[in-house]
Design a protein around this motif. Structure first.
Motif, PDB file in Angstrom:
ATOM      1  N   GLY A   4       0.788  -1.229   0.000  1.00  0.00           N
ATOM      2  CA  GLY A   4       0.000   0.000   0.000  1.00  0.00           C
ATOM      3  C   GLY A   4       0.820   1.279   0.000  1.00  0.00           C
TER       4      GLY A   4
ATOM      5  N   VAL B 123       1.997   2.148  -3.450  1.00  0.00           N
ATOM      6  CA  VAL B 123       0.880   2.638  -4.274  1.00  0.00           C
ATOM      7  C   VAL B 123       0.540   4.069  -3.865  1.00  0.00           C
ATOM      8  CG1 VAL B 123      -1.573   2.291  -4.817  1.00  0.00           C
ATOM      9  CG2 VAL B 123      -0.074   0.317  -4.559  1.00  0.00           C
TER      10      VAL B 123
ATOM     11  N   VAL C  17      -6.478 -10.309  -1.419  1.00  0.00           N
ATOM     12  CA  VAL C  17      -5.240  -9.758  -2.004  1.00  0.00           C
ATOM     13  C   VAL C  17      -4.400  -9.098  -0.924  1.00  0.00           C
ATOM     14  CG1 VAL C  17      -4.327  -8.027  -3.622  1.00  0.00           C
ATOM     15  CG2 VAL C  17      -6.452  -9.247  -4.178  1.00  0.00           C
TER      16      VAL C  17
ATOM     17  N   ARG D 190       0.021  -8.439   0.774  1.00  0.00           N
ATOM     18  CA  ARG D 190       1.340  -9.003   1.044  1.00  0.00           C
ATOM     19  C   ARG D 190       1.123 -10.287   1.840  1.00  0.00           C
ATOM     20  NH1 ARG D 190       3.684  -5.764   4.572  1.00  0.00           N
ATOM     21  NH2 ARG D 190       1.746  -4.667   4.998  1.00  0.00           N
TER      22      ARG D 190
ATOM     23  N   LYS E 221      -2.176 -10.351   7.624  1.00  0.00           N
ATOM     24  CA  LYS E 221      -3.212 -10.122   6.612  1.00  0.00           C
ATOM     25  C   LYS E 221      -4.364 -11.118   6.759  1.00  0.00           C
ATOM     26  CE  LYS E 221      -1.846  -6.519   4.257  1.00  0.00           C
ATOM     27  NZ  LYS E 221      -2.673  -5.300   4.101  1.00  0.00           N
TER      28      LYS E 221
ATOM     29  N   ALA F 149      -4.091 -13.527  -3.920  1.00  0.00           N
ATOM     30  CA  ALA F 149      -3.005 -12.893  -4.683  1.00  0.00           C
ATOM     31  C   ALA F 149      -2.040 -12.226  -3.725  1.00  0.00           C
ATOM     32  CB  ALA F 149      -3.579 -11.854  -5.641  1.00  0.00           C
TER      33      ALA F 149
ATOM     34  N   GLY G 222       0.372 -16.121  -6.042  1.00  0.00           N
ATOM     35  CA  GLY G 222       1.622 -15.384  -5.917  1.00  0.00           C
ATOM     36  C   GLY G 222       1.378 -13.940  -6.345  1.00  0.00           C
TER      37      GLY G 222
ATOM     38  N   VAL H 107       0.632 -10.787  -8.225  1.00  0.00           N
ATOM     39  CA  VAL H 107      -0.129 -10.462  -9.439  1.00  0.00           C
ATOM     40  C   VAL H 107       0.229  -9.032  -9.830  1.00  0.00           C
ATOM     41  CG1 VAL H 107      -2.471 -10.014 -10.299  1.00  0.00           C
ATOM     42  CG2 VAL H 107      -2.015 -12.044  -8.907  1.00  0.00           C
ATOM     43  N   PRO H 108       0.664  -8.802 -11.094  1.00  0.00           N
ATOM     44  CA  PRO H 108       1.019  -7.434 -11.478  1.00  0.00           C
ATOM     45  C   PRO H 108      -0.161  -6.485 -11.214  1.00  0.00           C
ATOM     46  CG  PRO H 108       1.605  -9.000 -13.215  1.00  0.00           C
ATOM     47  CD  PRO H 108       0.827  -9.758 -12.182  1.00  0.00           C
ATOM     48  N   HIS H 109       0.168  -5.298 -10.751  1.00  0.00           N
ATOM     49  CA  HIS H 109      -0.887  -4.365 -10.345  1.00  0.00           C
ATOM     50  C   HIS H 109      -1.868  -4.103 -11.493  1.00  0.00           C
ATOM     51  CE1 HIS H 109      -2.535  -1.810  -7.329  1.00  0.00           C
ATOM     52  NE2 HIS H 109      -2.399  -0.706  -8.025  1.00  0.00           N
TER      53      HIS H 109
ATOM     54  N   MET I 110      -4.691  -6.480 -11.522  1.00  0.00           N
ATOM     55  CA  MET I 110      -5.517  -6.550 -10.306  1.00  0.00           C
ATOM     56  C   MET I 110      -6.994  -6.232 -10.564  1.00  0.00           C
ATOM     57  SD  MET I 110      -5.208  -7.588  -7.353  1.00  0.00           S
ATOM     58  CE  MET I 110      -3.455  -7.765  -7.126  1.00  0.00           C
TER      59      MET I 110
ATOM     60  N   GLU J 204      -5.437  -3.315  10.406  1.00  0.00           N
ATOM     61  CA  GLU J 204      -5.150  -2.764   9.080  1.00  0.00           C
ATOM     62  C   GLU J 204      -5.039  -1.241   9.155  1.00  0.00           C
ATOM     63  OE1 GLU J 204      -3.697  -2.795   6.239  1.00  0.00           O
ATOM     64  OE2 GLU J 204      -4.836  -4.548   5.552  1.00  0.00           O
TER      65      GLU J 204
ATOM     66  N   GLY K 192      -5.604  -0.059   4.269  1.00  0.00           N
ATOM     67  CA  GLY K 192      -6.214  -1.097   3.422  1.00  0.00           C
ATOM     68  C   GLY K 192      -6.718  -0.523   2.111  1.00  0.00           C
TER      69      GLY K 192
ATOM     70  N   VAL L 136      -6.806  -2.334  -0.711  1.00  0.00           N
ATOM     71  CA  VAL L 136      -7.506  -3.393  -1.463  1.00  0.00           C
ATOM     72  C   VAL L 136      -9.039  -3.277  -1.348  1.00  0.00           C
ATOM     73  CG1 VAL L 136      -7.890  -5.883  -1.617  1.00  0.00           C
ATOM     74  CG2 VAL L 136      -5.557  -4.975  -1.566  1.00  0.00           C
TER      75      VAL L 136
ATOM     76  N   GLU M  94     -10.091  -0.777  -3.789  1.00  0.00           N
ATOM     77  CA  GLU M  94      -9.960  -1.248  -5.174  1.00  0.00           C
ATOM     78  C   GLU M  94     -11.148  -2.150  -5.525  1.00  0.00           C
ATOM     79  OE1 GLU M  94      -5.057  -0.990  -5.435  1.00  0.00           O
ATOM     80  OE2 GLU M  94      -5.967  -2.924  -5.015  1.00  0.00           O
TER      81      GLU M  94
HETATM   82  N1  UDP Z   1      -0.954  -5.713  -4.788  1.00  0.00           N
HETATM   83  C1  UDP Z   1      -0.649  -6.052  -6.105  1.00  0.00           C
HETATM   84  N2  UDP Z   1      -0.254  -7.332  -6.392  1.00  0.00           N
HETATM   85  C2  UDP Z   1      -0.183  -8.291  -5.436  1.00  0.00           C
HETATM   86  C3  UDP Z   1      -0.510  -7.964  -4.096  1.00  0.00           C
HETATM   87  C4  UDP Z   1      -0.884  -6.661  -3.803  1.00  0.00           C
HETATM   88  O1  UDP Z   1      -0.741  -5.209  -6.988  1.00  0.00           O
HETATM   89  O2  UDP Z   1       0.149  -9.418  -5.774  1.00  0.00           O
HETATM   90  C5  UDP Z   1      -1.368  -4.334  -4.480  1.00  0.00           C
HETATM   91  C6  UDP Z   1      -2.848  -4.194  -4.175  1.00  0.00           C
HETATM   92  O3  UDP Z   1      -3.612  -4.149  -5.371  1.00  0.00           O
HETATM   93  C7  UDP Z   1      -2.867  -2.887  -3.369  1.00  0.00           C
HETATM   94  C8  UDP Z   1      -1.551  -2.958  -2.587  1.00  0.00           C
HETATM   95  O4  UDP Z   1      -0.713  -3.889  -3.285  1.00  0.00           O
HETATM   96  O5  UDP Z   1      -2.841  -1.778  -4.240  1.00  0.00           O
HETATM   97  C9  UDP Z   1      -1.758  -3.412  -1.159  1.00  0.00           C
HETATM   98  O6  UDP Z   1      -2.199  -2.329  -0.416  1.00  0.00           O
HETATM   99  P1  UDP Z   1      -2.977  -2.433   0.973  1.00  0.00           P
HETATM  100  O7  UDP Z   1      -3.126  -1.030   1.473  1.00  0.00           O
HETATM  101  O8  UDP Z   1      -4.249  -3.203   0.835  1.00  0.00           O
HETATM  102  O9  UDP Z   1      -2.029  -3.276   1.928  1.00  0.00           O
HETATM  103  P2  UDP Z   1      -0.579  -2.940   2.558  1.00  0.00           P
HETATM  104  O10 UDP Z   1       0.411  -3.510   1.622  1.00  0.00           O
HETATM  105  O11 UDP Z   1      -0.462  -1.451   2.708  1.00  0.00           O
HETATM  106  O12 UDP Z   1      -0.572  -3.628   3.884  1.00  0.00           O
END
Ligand code: UDP
Length: 420
Positions: free
Chosen positions: A31, A34, A226, A228, A233, A253, A287, A289-291, A294, A311, A314, A316, A319
């Motif tokens: 996150g 992003v 979805v 890390r 998580k 993912a 595993g 997944v490219p953003h 998503m 959290e 968050g 996700v 999204e």
């Molecule tokens: N994400 C992604 N591919 C993955 C896993 C995560 O693109 O395989 C992205 C997801 O779409 C989101 C971000 O990583 O944009 C995770 O952000 P979030 O705030 O939910 O969790 P954080 O990583 O901050 O704990």
């Protein structure tokens, strides 16, 4: 897009471990990456001059990268030029700060916005001697991590103490949700120095499917989770819930690229949990997944599960909402603000697979409720959480932190005092 005409604030974003250019899904890439990337892009679209400073973690990286989105990324030499877990980076923050101090003697930013506590240390080292306004976004707090992770928390032992100092030293704190404001208040940070600026979602990219909403498939319902691949998580909560949800699969993912899952400790643990509950044939781990892929993955879900123990924000769930998908989320942290229970999804107590299963069953049994949640989620994400909106809120915080003198500078008199 509205531009902050003529303002052209010089903004330094400091994000020590989370580069806006990194691939997502790894243990330390999610996150925050992003957030820094999208906020910087949105601020650049508004006409600001944005430079992101992040630690060089690869010897082949150029010192500076001009991104297509209109902001610059500077790779700061601090510590070895290779990947380091963020919990081992503290000792290099002095070097990071010295680099900023030097650089800012010639390129003084109007405002320095630090992301995560260690960036706050480096930023304060460099910004204080030059009287630069400092904004701090913590993204996560040591006290919360310690509360939930106990002895598994690998943060440097001084983190909690240093976070208090950083909070005290920052000109303003940008908390990402109301829950964080309470945590900060408990740490002694006055409410008057804290503003809430949420994370956002790319509403151009994360959109509902083109085809009309379909009923939940009679054969196999799909849940998607979805994040890390780290224990907090709570992917295991969704896996345990599957035991009470026949005809439902869970697609997860995150983590290393698919080929590396065998070597990933958390992936192996999750497989064991799935075997224990006898649902291994209905859990699919993709595993990383490219953003860019998503949105399609989220749209393929009948509902999106976000079941962390805690959290800080968050992204996700947002999204998923922007894709018109109902969200079943633990009632913790940022999701208390983003997910409206009974309107855009269901909030359930954390670490409670039975309540997750009940919520999923209720949703799948009532198509109009499920579709209604998706529509309401889409409206909420688009109207409240676009990055353009978040950038506007962020600029308001910057202006509140800028010294009054800046507004008296004839060259900058166009900065509306009312906007402060
Ligand atoms: N994400 C992604 N591919 C993955 C896993 C995560 O693109 O395989 C992205 C997801 O779409 C989101 C971000 O990583 O944009 C995770 O952000 P979030 O705030 O939910 O969790 P954080 O990583 O901050 O704990």
């Amino acid at each position: 897009m509205t531009r902050d005409m003529g303002l052209g604030m010089k903004i330094a974003m400091i994000s020590e471990h989370a580069s806006p250019l990194a691939a997502l899904g790894g243990v330390d890439a999610g996150g925050q990456n992003v957030h820094v990337a999208e906020l910087s892009a949105a601020l650049a679209r508004r006409g600001h001059d944005v430079v992101v400073y992040t630690r060089r973690d690869d010897p082949d990286l150029p010192e500076e990268v001009e991104t297509e989105q209109g902001y610059t990324v500077v790779h700061v030499p601090a510590g070895p030029a290779r990947y380091l877990p963020k919990d081992l980076m503290l000792e290099y923050m002095g070097d990071f700060g010295s680099y900023l101090l030097d650089r800012w003697s010639e390129e003084r930013p109007d405002v320095a916005h630090a992301h995560f506590w260690m960036s706050g240390l480096a930023t304060q080292l460099a910004a204080r001697p030059r009287s630069i306004a400092m904004i701090q976004t913590f993204h996560a707090l040591g006290v919360v991590k310690r509360r939930y992770q106990g002895s598994a928390d690998t943060s440097p032992p001084d983190r909690i103490r240093l976070e208090r100092l950083i909070a005290r030293g920052a000109t303003r704190i940008a908390a990402t949700c109301s829950d964080e404001v309470f945590e900060l208040a408990r740490m002694g940070v006055p409410r008057s120095r804290t503003s809430v600026v949420p994370c956002g979602v790319d509403v151009q990219k994360f959109t509902p499917a083109d085809e009309p909403e379909r009923p939940v498939s009679k054969d196999l319902h799909r849940l998607v989770s979805v994040g890390r691949l780290v224990p907090r998580k709570g992917f295991d909560i969704g896996i345990a819930a599957l035991a009470k949800l026949p005809d439902t699969e869970l697609v997860i993912a995150g983590g290393p690229p698919a080929g590396g899952l065998e070597d990933d400790a958390e992936a192996r643990r999750l497989r064991m949990v799935a075997e224990r509950f006898g649902v291994q044939d209905r859990v699919r781990m993709l595993g990383q997944v490219p953003h860019d892929e998503m949105p399609a993955l989220l749209r393929s879900a009948d509902a999106v599960l976000c079941t962390p123990w805690y959290e800080p924000f968050g992204i996700v769930p947002l999204e998923a909402m922007a894709c018109g998908r109902p969200v079943i989320a633990s009632a913790v942290g940022g999701m208390l603000d983003t997910v409206v229970d009974g309107v855009t999804g269901c909030l359930v107590p954390p670490r409670n697979p039975d309540r997750v299963a009940d919520a999923v069953r209720g949703l799948f049994a009532d198509s109009s409720r499920r579709i209604g949640f998706g529509i309401a989620g889409y409206d909420r994400a688009k109207s409240r959480y676009s990055w353009d909106r978040v950038a506007l809120d962020t600029v308001r915080v910057y202006k509140r932190a800028l010294p009054a003198a800046m507004f008296e500078d004839p060259k900058r008199s166009h900065i509306g005092v009312n906007e402060r």
